[in-house]
Scaffold this motif. Structure first.
Motif, PDB file in Angstrom:
ATOM      1  N   ARG A   1      -0.358  -6.862  47.124  1.00  0.00           N
ATOM      2  CA  ARG A   1       1.045  -7.267  46.992  1.00  0.00           C
ATOM      3  C   ARG A   1       1.901  -6.139  46.440  1.00  0.00           C
ATOM      4  O   ARG A   1       3.072  -5.996  46.811  1.00  0.00           O
ATOM      5  CB  ARG A   1       1.129  -8.485  46.079  1.00  0.00           C
ATOM      6  CG  ARG A   1       0.473  -9.730  46.639  1.00  0.00           C
ATOM      7  CD  ARG A   1       0.487 -10.877  45.637  1.00  0.00           C
ATOM      8  NE  ARG A   1      -0.092 -12.098  46.196  1.00  0.00           N
ATOM      9  CZ  ARG A   1      -0.130 -13.260  45.559  1.00  0.00           C
ATOM     10  NH1 ARG A   1       0.375 -13.357  44.335  1.00  0.00           N
ATOM     11  NH2 ARG A   1      -0.667 -14.319  46.142  1.00  0.00           N
ATOM     12  N   MET A   2       1.340  -5.346  45.535  1.00  0.00           N
ATOM     13  CA  MET A   2       2.072  -4.235  44.942  1.00  0.00           C
ATOM     14  C   MET A   2       2.299  -3.099  45.951  1.00  0.00           C
ATOM     15  O   MET A   2       3.403  -2.561  46.047  1.00  0.00           O
ATOM     16  CB  MET A   2       1.309  -3.694  43.732  1.00  0.00           C
ATOM     17  CG  MET A   2       1.959  -2.481  43.067  1.00  0.00           C
ATOM     18  SD  MET A   2       0.973  -1.833  41.696  1.00  0.00           S
ATOM     19  CE  MET A   2      -0.431  -1.097  42.570  1.00  0.00           C
TER      20      MET A   2
ATOM     21  N   LEU B   1       8.197 -10.127  46.264  1.00  0.00           N
ATOM     22  CA  LEU B   1       7.691 -10.688  45.029  1.00  0.00           C
ATOM     23  C   LEU B   1       8.048  -9.819  43.823  1.00  0.00           C
ATOM     24  O   LEU B   1       8.084  -8.596  43.914  1.00  0.00           O
ATOM     25  CB  LEU B   1       6.171 -10.830  45.104  1.00  0.00           C
ATOM     26  CG  LEU B   1       5.609 -11.696  46.232  1.00  0.00           C
ATOM     27  CD1 LEU B   1       4.093 -11.729  46.142  1.00  0.00           C
ATOM     28  CD2 LEU B   1       6.180 -13.094  46.184  1.00  0.00           C
ATOM     29  N   SER B   2       8.283 -10.478  42.707  1.00  0.00           N
ATOM     30  CA  SER B   2       8.476  -9.763  41.449  1.00  0.00           C
ATOM     31  C   SER B   2       7.120  -9.307  40.924  1.00  0.00           C
ATOM     32  O   SER B   2       6.064  -9.720  41.429  1.00  0.00           O
ATOM     33  CB  SER B   2       9.137 -10.678  40.422  1.00  0.00           C
ATOM     34  OG  SER B   2       8.247 -11.745  40.089  1.00  0.00           O
TER      35      SER B   2
ATOM     36  N   TRP C   1       1.194 -10.307  40.146  1.00  0.00           N
ATOM     37  CA  TRP C   1       0.010 -10.297  39.289  1.00  0.00           C
ATOM     38  C   TRP C   1      -0.282 -11.638  38.643  1.00  0.00           C
ATOM     39  O   TRP C   1      -1.415 -11.877  38.212  1.00  0.00           O
ATOM     40  CB  TRP C   1       0.169  -9.229  38.199  1.00  0.00           C
ATOM     41  CG  TRP C   1       0.143  -7.849  38.763  1.00  0.00           C
ATOM     42  CD1 TRP C   1       1.203  -7.130  39.226  1.00  0.00           C
ATOM     43  CD2 TRP C   1      -1.006  -7.041  38.983  1.00  0.00           C
ATOM     44  NE1 TRP C   1       0.786  -5.914  39.710  1.00  0.00           N
ATOM     45  CE2 TRP C   1      -0.564  -5.830  39.572  1.00  0.00           C
ATOM     46  CE3 TRP C   1      -2.366  -7.202  38.732  1.00  0.00           C
ATOM     47  CZ2 TRP C   1      -1.434  -4.806  39.903  1.00  0.00           C
ATOM     48  CZ3 TRP C   1      -3.236  -6.175  39.059  1.00  0.00           C
ATOM     49  CH2 TRP C   1      -2.762  -4.998  39.650  1.00  0.00           C
ATOM     50  N   GLY C   2       0.734 -12.477  38.520  1.00  0.00           N
ATOM     51  CA  GLY C   2       0.523 -13.743  37.841  1.00  0.00           C
ATOM     52  C   GLY C   2       0.251 -13.564  36.369  1.00  0.00           C
ATOM     53  O   GLY C   2      -0.459 -14.350  35.741  1.00  0.00           O
TER      54      GLY C   2
ATOM     55  N   THR D   1       0.765  -5.222  33.123  1.00  0.00           N
ATOM     56  CA  THR D   1      -0.524  -5.095  33.812  1.00  0.00           C
ATOM     57  C   THR D   1      -0.412  -4.161  34.997  1.00  0.00           C
ATOM     58  O   THR D   1      -1.276  -3.321  35.233  1.00  0.00           O
ATOM     59  CB  THR D   1      -1.016  -6.471  34.292  1.00  0.00           C
ATOM     60  OG1 THR D   1      -1.077  -7.345  33.163  1.00  0.00           O
ATOM     61  CG2 THR D   1      -2.373  -6.368  34.948  1.00  0.00           C
ATOM     62  N   GLU D   2       0.640  -4.289  35.787  1.00  0.00           N
ATOM     63  CA  GLU D   2       0.806  -3.428  36.950  1.00  0.00           C
ATOM     64  C   GLU D   2       0.933  -1.972  36.521  1.00  0.00           C
ATOM     65  O   GLU D   2       0.364  -1.073  37.131  1.00  0.00           O
ATOM     66  CB  GLU D   2       2.039  -3.852  37.749  1.00  0.00           C
ATOM     67  CG  GLU D   2       2.217  -3.062  39.029  1.00  0.00           C
ATOM     68  CD  GLU D   2       3.202  -3.714  39.973  1.00  0.00           C
ATOM     69  OE1 GLU D   2       4.030  -2.971  40.530  1.00  0.00           O
ATOM     70  OE2 GLU D   2       3.137  -4.933  40.163  1.00  0.00           O
ATOM     71  N   GLN D   3       1.642  -1.716  35.433  1.00  0.00           N
ATOM     72  CA  GLN D   3       1.776  -0.352  34.943  1.00  0.00           C
ATOM     73  C   GLN D   3       0.427   0.188  34.490  1.00  0.00           C
ATOM     74  O   GLN D   3       0.102   1.348  34.699  1.00  0.00           O
ATOM     75  CB  GLN D   3       2.775  -0.322  33.791  1.00  0.00           C
ATOM     76  CG  GLN D   3       4.182  -0.745  34.200  1.00  0.00           C
ATOM     77  CD  GLN D   3       5.093  -0.916  32.999  1.00  0.00           C
ATOM     78  OE1 GLN D   3       4.685  -0.740  31.855  1.00  0.00           O
ATOM     79  NE2 GLN D   3       6.337  -1.262  33.271  1.00  0.00           N
TER      80      GLN D   3
END
Length: 241
Positions: free
Chosen positions: A84-85, A207-208, A213-214, A219-221
């Motif tokens: 998704r990212m 998506l945000s 990530w939910g 977390t993404e960073q």
């Protein structure tokens, strides 16, 4: 940390080191235990004859809990949120809910190559399972850059524990193997009932970070900076990210 693979600047595919040597040894041991049981197994798919399906809900598949749990952890913690990212124009919350996981094996006596094709997925995860001392020659994957009617090939060679994640719509193939054996785990992500979305999402539909990530946005960073973004327990200690 994910490095772009395939056609430069096209955001079609990325690679990273996923599994540690310990992870590879443990996973291969579990796979060997499952496939040497003598229970008849279905072939992975219509193109690959050698390998197995990993799913506790499919007849003729490997249903060993350790393996199905590993696949589920990999999808939940890495595959789905990272897909998704990396491909925000292609993947929404309903586009990657289901999966099909299988192993493949290439050598001179079994499957030697794979012809050009597209996957029945919105995102494909492809992890090399060779142990560090299991060498082979040939069998590199190539992705096609079809922009503007072109057909340029971009070759990708697998290292032990490496993960490639790419759009399922990218046309690709595996070149002939000339010696040794290559082992890989492949996971296709798609929507309910096998739905594969092709229409891109607009900027305002994507998506945000929280939706991807939910969980908390940091977390993404963390994953992007090669930090350990997961609790180290069970199968997760085998991930090298």
């Amino acid at each position: 940390f994910f490095n772009e693979a395939g056609p430069p600047g096209k955001a079609q595919a990325y690679e990273t080191r996923l599994l540690s040597p310990e992870g590879l040894r443990t996973l291969r041991a579990e796979l060997d235990r499952a496939t040497s049981s003598g229970i008849p197994l279905r072939r992975p798919n219509g193109m690959n004859r050698h390998g197995c399906i990993i799913d506790d809900k499919v007849d003729g598949a490997v249903s060993l809990p350790t393996l199905t749990r590993f696949v589920q952890d990999l999808i939940h913690d890495i595959g789905r949120p990272v897909g998704r990212m990396l491909f925000p124009d292609s993947v929404g919350t309903e586009d990657d809910t289901d999966y099909f996981a299988f192993t493949i094996r290439y050598n001179a006596e079994e499957d030697m190559e794979l012809k050009e094709h597209r996957d029945a997925s919105v995102v494909t995860i492809n992890v090399n399972l060779n142990l560090p001392d299991e060498e082979y020659d040939g069998s590199s994957l190539y992705l096609l850059d079809e922009e503007g009617g072109g057909s340029a090939r971009h070759s990708i060679a697998f290292d032990p524990g490496m993960m490639l994640i790419h759009r399922g719509s990218v046309r690709h193939a595996a070149l002939p193997i000339t010696s040794g054996t290559r082992h890989n785990l492949v996971i296709w992500l798609f929507g309910e009932d096998g739905t594969v979305r092709f229409a891109p999402y607009g900027e305002d539909e994507r998506l945000s970070v929280e939706q991807r990530w939910g969980r908390a946005s940091d977390t993404e960073q963390a994953v992007g900076s090669n930090s350990d973004a997961r609790t180290v327990s069970g199968w997760k200690r085998l991930f090298e990210l």
